[in-house]
Write an enzyme that holds these catalytic residues in place. Structure first.
Site, short mmCIF file in Angstrom:
data_model
loop_
_atom_site.label_atom_id
_atom_site.label_comp_id
_atom_site.label_asym_id
_atom_site.label_seq_id
_atom_site.Cartn_x
_atom_site.Cartn_y
_atom_site.Cartn_z
N ASP A 164 -3.66 2.22 -4.80
CA ASP A 164 -2.30 2.18 -4.23
C ASP A 164 -1.68 0.79 -4.34
O ASP A 164 -2.41 -0.19 -4.44
CB ASP A 164 -2.35 2.65 -2.76
CG ASP A 164 -3.20 1.75 -1.86
OD1 ASP A 164 -4.34 1.46 -2.24
OD2 ASP A 164 -2.70 1.34 -0.80
N HIS A 173 0.84 -1.20 0.00
CA HIS A 173 0.00 0.00 0.00
C HIS A 173 0.88 1.25 0.00
O HIS A 173 2.03 1.20 0.43
CB HIS A 173 -0.81 0.09 1.30
CG HIS A 173 -1.64 -1.09 1.64
ND1 HIS A 173 -3.01 -1.11 1.46
CD2 HIS A 173 -1.33 -2.29 2.18
CE1 HIS A 173 -3.49 -2.26 1.89
NE2 HIS A 173 -2.50 -3.00 2.33
N GLU A 212 2.58 -0.91 4.61
CA GLU A 212 2.25 0.47 4.23
C GLU A 212 3.56 1.20 3.92
O GLU A 212 4.51 1.14 4.71
CB GLU A 212 1.52 1.21 5.37
CG GLU A 212 0.06 0.86 5.52
CD GLU A 212 -0.86 1.55 4.50
OE1 GLU A 212 -0.35 2.29 3.62
OE2 GLU A 212 -2.09 1.33 4.60
N HIS A 249 -2.71 -3.18 -3.37
CA HIS A 249 -4.07 -3.01 -2.86
C HIS A 249 -5.02 -2.80 -4.04
O HIS A 249 -6.15 -3.30 -4.04
CB HIS A 249 -4.10 -1.80 -1.90
CG HIS A 249 -5.29 -1.78 -1.00
ND1 HIS A 249 -5.56 -0.73 -0.16
CD2 HIS A 249 -6.29 -2.68 -0.81
CE1 HIS A 249 -6.69 -1.00 0.51
NE2 HIS A 249 -7.15 -2.16 0.13
ZN LIG Z 1 -4.12 0.54 0.61
#
Ligand SMILES: [Zn+2]
Length: 301
Positions: free
Chosen positions: A188, A70, A138, A178
């Site tokens: 993303d 992400h 992330e 994602h």
């Molecule tokens: Zn995401």
């Protein structure tokens, strides 16, 4: 055989859950008011810069089969606050957070034996709800469709991913964005994310250039039928309702965002289909389908 493996996985996973709960309690206890704990750990020569527990962690009920990447869409402090549950209305989680500093830091936010809330409504192949099936990372970037990822950040991500993929035996096609698993809903980590570079380092899938060239030749004048293209996308892993052209466009966009980031337009053109056919051949051994006689000539680049 699959069932036996699966059963033994669960038997061992029950033990893991107990061990992990102990880990979590120790982690929470040592992290004070949600700040990073000071214990240092190294994964594949990448230092873990701290354990900062995220807000949404659940008991894992499925084997780990996927790795989902992400972008945060916010700067590090804000991303950290949201993932810790300090942002009103947000209750999300993640396993790792990689900063965008000159010397990127990696924060562990949940142990891998837990599932975390990072994927939302999502699907990849037969995996429904990817939180339970995946590890999530992330990456700090305000918009990976606009901003390139710094080289130092990518090197850090590659080392982290190499280790995750090796330990969990995650197949290349299951290292995903994602945007791959939430078609039309998420974009993303974006078209600027260097998937080819990751694949060259043994993380994720990428087609062979020679095969793409061969398929481009095959589909120069005519591409496969729309029904065949939908099947090719679904075979590779993309999940979408195929009852409208709009949904096909969104799935093609998701595919392009991953495999042809320089041109994400949702148009079913020769190059896009050649890449898709080359991937299905490389990873599933499926022969590229014949061009359709009834399809209009493919849109040129
Ligand atoms: Zn995401």
């Amino acid at each position: 055989m699959y069932c036996d493996t699966y059963r033994s996985y669960y038997e061992s996973s029950r033990v893991w859950v107990i061990i992990c709960i102990s880990f979590l309690l120790v982690g929470c206890a040592s992290s004070g008011n949600g700040g990073a704990s000071t214990n240092r750990e190294t994964i594949n020569q990448t230092a873990i810069d701290g354990y900062v527990p995220c807000a949404a962690i659940q008991t894992r009920t499925q084997p780990i089969t996927c790795l989902v990447l992400h972008h945060t869409a916010t700067a590090l402090p804000s991303a950290m606050e949201t993932l810790q549950g300090k942002t009103k209305g947000h209750r999300v989680g993640i396993h790792y957070l990689v900063s965008d500093e000159a010397k990127p830091r990696v924060f562990r936010m949940a142990h891998e034996c837990f599932s975390t809330s990072h994927a939302g409504k999502s699907r990849w192949k037969d995996y429904n709800g990817l939180n339970q099936h995946s590890i999530g990372i992330e990456i700090v970037n305000l918009d990976g469709n606009m901003n390139p990822y710094p080289a130092s950040q990518i090197s850090t991500i590659i080392r982290l991913c190499q280790d995750i993929v090796r330990r969990n035996n995650i197949s290349p096609v299951n290292v995903i964005a994602h945007s791959d698993i939430a078609v039309g809903r998420k974009v993303d980590p974006g078209s600027k994310f260097p998937w080819e570079q990751l694949a060259a380092a043994g993380v994720g899938a990428w087609p062979d250039a020679n095969e793409v060239a061969r398929c481009s030749q095959l589909y120069q004048k005519s591409i496969p039928s729309t029904a065949q293209i939908k099947l090719m996308l679904k075979t590779y892993g993309y999940a979408f309702d195929d009852n409208s052209d709009g949904n096909l466009k969104l799935a093609i966009e998701a595919f392009q965002r991953h495999f042809r980031g320089r041109k994400v337009d949702g148009v079913v053109d020769t190059e896009t289909i050649a890449i898709l056919a080359a991937l299905n051949l490389k990873y599933y051994g499926i022969k590229p389908p014949a061009p359709s006689l009834t399809t209009a000539p493919a849109v040129k680049k």
